[in-house]
Write a protein that holds these residues in place. Structure first.
Motif, PDB file in Angstrom:
ATOM      1  N   ALA A 174      -7.361  11.715  34.609  1.00  0.00           N
ATOM      2  CA  ALA A 174      -8.560  10.892  34.813  1.00  0.00           C
ATOM      3  C   ALA A 174      -9.198  10.521  33.474  1.00  0.00           C
ATOM      4  CB  ALA A 174      -9.558  11.631  35.698  1.00  0.00           C
ATOM      5  N   ILE A 175      -9.251  11.483  32.527  1.00  0.00           N
ATOM      6  CA  ILE A 175      -9.777  11.181  31.187  1.00  0.00           C
ATOM      7  C   ILE A 175      -8.913  10.109  30.530  1.00  0.00           C
ATOM      8  CG2 ILE A 175     -10.184  12.068  28.846  1.00  0.00           C
ATOM      9  CD1 ILE A 175     -10.861  14.770  30.038  1.00  0.00           C
ATOM     10  N   SER A 176      -7.595  10.293  30.594  1.00  0.00           N
ATOM     11  CA  SER A 176      -6.687   9.338  29.955  1.00  0.00           C
ATOM     12  C   SER A 176      -6.897   7.934  30.526  1.00  0.00           C
ATOM     13  CB  SER A 176      -5.233   9.774  30.165  1.00  0.00           C
ATOM     14  OG  SER A 176      -5.036  11.078  29.671  1.00  0.00           O
ATOM     15  N   GLU A 177      -7.040   7.830  31.839  1.00  0.00           N
ATOM     16  CA  GLU A 177      -7.260   6.514  32.451  1.00  0.00           C
ATOM     17  C   GLU A 177      -8.601   5.922  32.012  1.00  0.00           C
ATOM     18  OE1 GLU A 177      -6.037   7.216  36.897  1.00  0.00           O
ATOM     19  OE2 GLU A 177      -5.499   5.183  36.281  1.00  0.00           O
ATOM     20  N   ALA A 178      -9.651   6.739  32.006  1.00  0.00           N
ATOM     21  CA  ALA A 178     -10.980   6.226  31.643  1.00  0.00           C
ATOM     22  C   ALA A 178     -11.001   5.751  30.192  1.00  0.00           C
ATOM     23  CB  ALA A 178     -12.036   7.301  31.869  1.00  0.00           C
ATOM     24  N   VAL A 179     -10.346   6.504  29.293  1.00  0.00           N
ATOM     25  CA  VAL A 179     -10.313   6.108  27.883  1.00  0.00           C
ATOM     26  C   VAL A 179      -9.487   4.830  27.725  1.00  0.00           C
ATOM     27  CG1 VAL A 179      -9.549   6.760  25.563  1.00  0.00           C
ATOM     28  CG2 VAL A 179     -10.696   8.448  27.025  1.00  0.00           C
ATOM     29  N   GLU A 180      -8.329   4.758  28.393  1.00  0.00           N
ATOM     30  CA  GLU A 180      -7.494   3.547  28.303  1.00  0.00           C
ATOM     31  C   GLU A 180      -8.264   2.328  28.809  1.00  0.00           C
ATOM     32  OE1 GLU A 180      -3.533   3.601  30.174  1.00  0.00           O
ATOM     33  OE2 GLU A 180      -3.768   1.441  30.520  1.00  0.00           O
ATOM     34  N   ILE A 214       2.381   7.226  36.154  1.00  0.00           N
ATOM     35  CA  ILE A 214       2.387   8.458  36.955  1.00  0.00           C
ATOM     36  C   ILE A 214       2.721   8.149  38.416  1.00  0.00           C
ATOM     37  CG2 ILE A 214       0.901  10.305  37.871  1.00  0.00           C
ATOM     38  CD1 ILE A 214      -0.535  10.230  35.120  1.00  0.00           C
ATOM     39  N   LEU A 215       2.110   7.088  38.932  1.00  0.00           N
ATOM     40  CA  LEU A 215       2.332   6.740  40.344  1.00  0.00           C
ATOM     41  C   LEU A 215       3.775   6.298  40.590  1.00  0.00           C
ATOM     42  CD1 LEU A 215      -1.002   4.902  41.248  1.00  0.00           C
ATOM     43  CD2 LEU A 215      -0.225   7.135  42.073  1.00  0.00           C
ATOM     44  N   GLU A 216       4.388   5.705  39.550  1.00  0.00           N
ATOM     45  CA  GLU A 216       5.773   5.276  39.716  1.00  0.00           C
ATOM     46  C   GLU A 216       6.685   6.496  39.904  1.00  0.00           C
ATOM     47  OE1 GLU A 216       8.445   2.509  36.910  1.00  0.00           O
ATOM     48  OE2 GLU A 216       6.528   1.648  37.575  1.00  0.00           O
ATOM     49  N   LYS A 217       6.378   7.531  39.110  1.00  0.00           N
ATOM     50  CA  LYS A 217       7.154   8.779  39.238  1.00  0.00           C
ATOM     51  C   LYS A 217       6.855   9.496  40.540  1.00  0.00           C
ATOM     52  CE  LYS A 217       7.759  10.314  34.454  1.00  0.00           C
ATOM     53  NZ  LYS A 217       7.193  11.257  33.498  1.00  0.00           N
ATOM     54  N   ASP A 218       5.556   9.535  40.895  1.00  0.00           N
ATOM     55  CA  ASP A 218       5.136  10.328  42.056  1.00  0.00           C
ATOM     56  C   ASP A 218       3.981   9.615  42.774  1.00  0.00           C
ATOM     57  OD1 ASP A 218       4.263  12.108  43.919  1.00  0.00           O
ATOM     58  OD2 ASP A 218       3.608  13.642  42.487  1.00  0.00           O
ATOM     59  N   THR A 225      -5.869  16.781  28.526  1.00  0.00           N
ATOM     60  CA  THR A 225      -4.465  17.132  28.730  1.00  0.00           C
ATOM     61  C   THR A 225      -3.567  15.914  28.535  1.00  0.00           C
ATOM     62  OG1 THR A 225      -4.742  16.791  31.096  1.00  0.00           O
ATOM     63  CG2 THR A 225      -4.995  19.026  30.292  1.00  0.00           C
ATOM     64  N   GLY A 226      -4.142  14.725  28.522  1.00  0.00           N
ATOM     65  CA  GLY A 226      -3.357  13.503  28.339  1.00  0.00           C
ATOM     66  C   GLY A 226      -3.120  13.150  26.875  1.00  0.00           C
ATOM     67  N   HIS A 227      -3.785  13.885  25.965  1.00  0.00           N
ATOM     68  CA  HIS A 227      -3.583  13.734  24.517  1.00  0.00           C
ATOM     69  C   HIS A 227      -3.930  12.342  23.992  1.00  0.00           C
ATOM     70  CE1 HIS A 227      -0.721  17.451  24.323  1.00  0.00           C
ATOM     71  NE2 HIS A 227      -1.862  17.698  24.939  1.00  0.00           N
ATOM     72  N   VAL A 228      -4.993  11.753  24.526  1.00  0.00           N
ATOM     73  CA  VAL A 228      -5.448  10.464  24.001  1.00  0.00           C
ATOM     74  C   VAL A 228      -6.724  10.627  23.169  1.00  0.00           C
ATOM     75  CG1 VAL A 228      -4.447   9.134  25.889  1.00  0.00           C
ATOM     76  CG2 VAL A 228      -6.829   9.898  26.064  1.00  0.00           C
ATOM     77  N   THR A 229      -7.367  11.777  23.243  1.00  0.00           N
ATOM     78  CA  THR A 229      -8.641  11.982  22.541  1.00  0.00           C
ATOM     79  C   THR A 229      -8.396  12.579  21.159  1.00  0.00           C
ATOM     80  OG1 THR A 229      -8.843  14.219  23.398  1.00  0.00           O
ATOM     81  CG2 THR A 229      -9.832  12.446  24.714  1.00  0.00           C
ATOM     82  N   PRO A 230      -9.413  12.509  20.295  1.00  0.00           N
ATOM     83  CA  PRO A 230      -9.316  13.199  19.011  1.00  0.00           C
ATOM     84  C   PRO A 230      -9.105  14.697  19.203  1.00  0.00           C
ATOM     85  CG  PRO A 230     -11.170  11.675  19.019  1.00  0.00           C
ATOM     86  CD  PRO A 230     -10.660  11.739  20.420  1.00  0.00           C
ATOM     87  N   LEU A 231      -8.559  15.364  18.143  1.00  0.00           N
ATOM     88  CA  LEU A 231      -8.361  16.813  18.208  1.00  0.00           C
ATOM     89  C   LEU A 231      -9.574  17.498  17.592  1.00  0.00           C
ATOM     90  CD1 LEU A 231      -5.417  15.362  17.558  1.00  0.00           C
ATOM     91  CD2 LEU A 231      -4.672  17.754  17.729  1.00  0.00           C
ATOM     92  N   ALA A 232      -9.906  18.660  18.124  1.00  0.00           N
ATOM     93  CA  ALA A 232     -11.046  19.426  17.622  1.00  0.00           C
ATOM     94  C   ALA A 232     -10.613  20.855  17.340  1.00  0.00           C
ATOM     95  CB  ALA A 232     -12.187  19.426  18.630  1.00  0.00           C
ATOM     96  N   LYS A 233     -11.240  21.458  16.331  1.00  0.00           N
ATOM     97  CA  LYS A 233     -11.015  22.886  16.071  1.00  0.00           C
ATOM     98  C   LYS A 233     -11.961  23.646  16.989  1.00  0.00           C
ATOM     99  CE  LYS A 233      -9.330  26.320  13.407  1.00  0.00           C
ATOM    100  NZ  LYS A 233      -9.462  26.321  11.933  1.00  0.00           N
ATOM    101  N   MET A 234     -11.369  24.423  17.876  1.00  0.00           N
ATOM    102  CA  MET A 234     -12.208  25.091  18.895  1.00  0.00           C
ATOM    103  C   MET A 234     -11.460  26.279  19.494  1.00  0.00           C
ATOM    104  SD  MET A 234     -11.858  22.220  21.942  1.00  0.00           S
ATOM    105  CE  MET A 234     -10.256  21.620  22.473  1.00  0.00           C
TER     106      MET A 234
END
Lengths: 461, 461
Positions: A213-219, A199-203, A316-325
């Motif tokens: 932030a979620i995507s970074e924490a999970v990674e 992301i930082l490379e692009k912007d 929003t980073g799509h790294v977590t499991p999907l849930a029906k909600m």
């Protein structure tokens, strides 16, 4: 004359602290649809979650046992600030001139300022028990980050908090309190993860988002030895831990021979609402009582009241499991409102299922100025300055109390006062200056969000 | 094994709320020297105070009655947040590995964030009862301004808060919370008073001082019909109202069969210290017990430990009555430290007299870095983020607990945790960054302050 046999604050001793969490799933006639593994796009089993969360927490995520023991070490920490008081809102009732009896459960007197600490302690504890030596998480508004920093400090586990960069800059005091408890705050996007670097490379000037932030924490958690991730809402485990709110409330009301007719909670990811209603919902599901449940959302982010019941990513980073909600789509970007804790596109799968099946009776979306009118009236009469999130529940409680006055009905209303507003004065200044915007997304804006819902072969086309 | 028969939080029900304030003057063998009227420079009588304070409060200022009933309407407000909890610091004891038993009385969970609300409610009430339609006060750090704004909002009395201009600018959130409760904040110096206009004429960019703010508030009160002034510390009436802290603490300790060997409070103007110790001091004065009392001051403003026992003005503007007290001189300007609430040149006449006569055993002056070390350790172990003022008492309690460890003595220590640090994160940031200055005035600087002590013909030459 008003009878004052019922005290202003109904207190419990530490011996009365519930020793088990109640799992509402045990009494639900149907369970929510299974989580989906984002890699295989097949239904997930608990082992799929092991690289992300401590194992005991993964088991809780899938458990349908009715009661789960609260570990003694978690009880020991709870006892430093729990049981929390249940207040009778005598002064609010008086100024509204309502026959309704209004009670509120106050979770804001610990240093994190909200109910978030109830799950933070449990999550830190189970990680510690497993020998996990490092935890990661993200924070936006900062309540969850503060709560987990406190818990990790207590159990002596190093913590990385990925804090949305714009929040870290705009809320230096939130960052400071998290750091005082010894956690490491990393403004996100950062150069500590692949996601962040890309992301930082692009912007290079990107100010970040909760999704990033979620995507970074999970990674960071899944790529670092002996490290796990922790999340403060949405998950079943979080609702389980927060069930202590409702269990205490029920016990406190029993002490004064009361049972609520109406139960009201603000709803973002669902952790407070789910925790507050669990025990009472159990009564409803088992036919013991029939309280009326109201979830209150911001009009700007109406996932229950205007969302779709569908499979979606939790981030929003799509790294977590999907849930029906109930969801507005992970690509939906809610307008910037002052109740940051309610600015989430989805909703707890348990809360969603209860709403879909008609047990959670009503979802109500309110405008900001209305909730700040309520917050100010509440502060002046009940003395506590509420967090904007909590003020959603206050506003609905006041509206219901006014209906009681019109109808001449002495209903018993219980609402959750999830937190205090000590870190939200910028919002109160904005309101007082008359600059607060009332906003609800248009149907077209909602459609754009729904268009980001994922397609899952054989499940959601 | 540590016995856990004593709970983490010792709670009282609202029926156990003390119904009377205890006036320690009733049991003092000698009273402090009389106040002096600044106009006549002769000993003052209570009627001299009537134009400034509500009459009932003036009577309390001069009263030596042992018990004074807490009006029911004041009790009703107290019951919204009192009795406050007494905590046993099990985790702090454990990390210090001390045989000492440490208790703390926590006054910081109300929205004002400190004990100041206890006197604000009483002062607002007596003004309301007298039919006073307008109150003025000043605030520096903002705790007192917030507390009085809350109380005036509750009793529906318009309030003008003269807020030191630099504070109003540097602490916009404190200003916002005061305004949320409906008070009118006037940055001082202002053009609403003669004092303010004169200062602004000389220096239009003057950033103000507490002394100027007091002068403006008093002038506004005495020159406006049906208006009175309110002060949050130093006065006898304030110590009387704050005696509820000690009365509750004593009752809470009795419930667990404890009596403190050492009682520790931070000391600025003396309101918290005086309130905390009153009931226990009564025991000492009447020979029932002999606890050891420690007042803890900032090294930067050591009025008890390095000041003179002399007549002085309570304000730097010289509009208030003079009191015999420990003082650094009203012209002493303490260095800018982070415990703003302890930055006062004088000390309560009652506390001063008790110290002078040897009943208050010790005054101890501590450096900032030492107190922030203590604050941080306390936050991590006991979970509550303390206000810097309160952290002075924490630091002394920790020092005493360490002595107990060395001596192998299981003393019982009680200290006052007067407030939370939610509005003090700038200080914690400063500490963490290593930028906090440890400072104590030189003897020459003290002499300059003493040179500003007033000459009073026949009394103080």
């Amino acid at each position: 004359m008003m009878s004052k046999n019922i005290p202003n604050r109904i207190l419990l001793t530490e011996n009365e602290l519930p020793k088990q969490w109640y799992n509402v799933r045990a009494d639900m006639p149907e369970q929510h649809d299974p989580f989906i593994n984002p890699t295989t796009m097949k239904p997930a089993v608990k082992e799929d979650f092991y690289p992300i969360f401590a194992e005991e927490l993964c088991k809780q995520e899938f458990s349908t046992e009715r009661y789960i023991d609260i570990p003694e070490e978690v009880q020991a920490y709870y006892k430093m600030y729990r049981p929390s008081p249940l207040h009778r809102a005598y002064n609010l009732e008086k100024i509204l001139d309502t026959p309704a009896k209004i009670y509120y459960k106050y979770e804001g007197s610990n240093t994190s300022g909200s109910h978030k600490l109830n799950s933070a302690i449990a999550q830190a504890y189970y990680n510690k028990e497993q020998g996990i030596t490092h935890i990661t998480t993200e924070t936006g508004a900062g309540q969850w980050g503060t709560a987990l920093a406190m818990a990790c400090s207590f159990y002596n586990i190093p913590l990385d908090v990925y804090m949305v960069k714009i929040s870290a800059e705009q809320k230096p005091y939130r960052k400071a309190v998290i750091e005082t408890y010894g956690a490491n705050v990393i403004p996100s996007p950062s150069n500590t993860t692949n996601v962040g670097r890309a992301i930082l490379e692009k912007d290079p000037n990107c100010t970040g988002s909760l999704g990033t932030a979620i995507s970074e924490a999970v990674e960071k958690a899944t790529s670092t030895p002996n490290t796990r991730y922790a999340l403060g809402s949405v998950l079943n485990q979080v609702l389980l831990h927060q069930s202590i709110i409702g269990a205490e409330s029920k016990l406190q009301l029993e002490k004064v021979d009361e049972y609520p007719d109406i139960i009201i909670g603000c709803a973002g990811g669902g952790s407070n609402l789910g925790g507050l209603i669990s025990d009472f919902m159990g009564d409803k599901l088992t036919g013991k009582a029939n309280p009326y449940f109201i979830a209150v959302e911001p009009a700007a982010c109406p996932s229950l009241s205007r969302g779709k019941y569908a499979y979606d990513f939790c981030d929003t980073g799509h790294v977590t499991p999907l849930a029906k909600m109930y969801t507005l789509g992970s690509g939906f970007i809610p307008s910037s409102i002052h109740a940051g804790g309610l600015r989430y596109h989805g909703m707890s799968p348990i809360v969603s299922k209860l709403y879909h099946d008609g047990y959670l009776d009503e979802a109500r979306a309110l405008f900001q100025n209305h909730i700040f009118d309520a917050a100010t009236l509440f502060a002046k009469t009940e003395s506590i300055l509420p967090a904007p999130e909590s003020a959603h529940a206050i506003a609905a409680a006041i509206d219901e109390a006014k209906k009681c006055k019109e109808a001449g009905e002495a209903k018993t209303i219980l609402f959750g006062l999830t937190g205090n507003g000590a870190y939200d004065l910028a919002a109160y200044m904005n309101y007082k200056a008359g600059n607060m915007q009332d906003y609800a997304p248009t149907d077209e804006e909602l459609e754009k969000g729904f268009a980001t819902l994922p397609k899952i072969p054989g499940i959601q086309e």
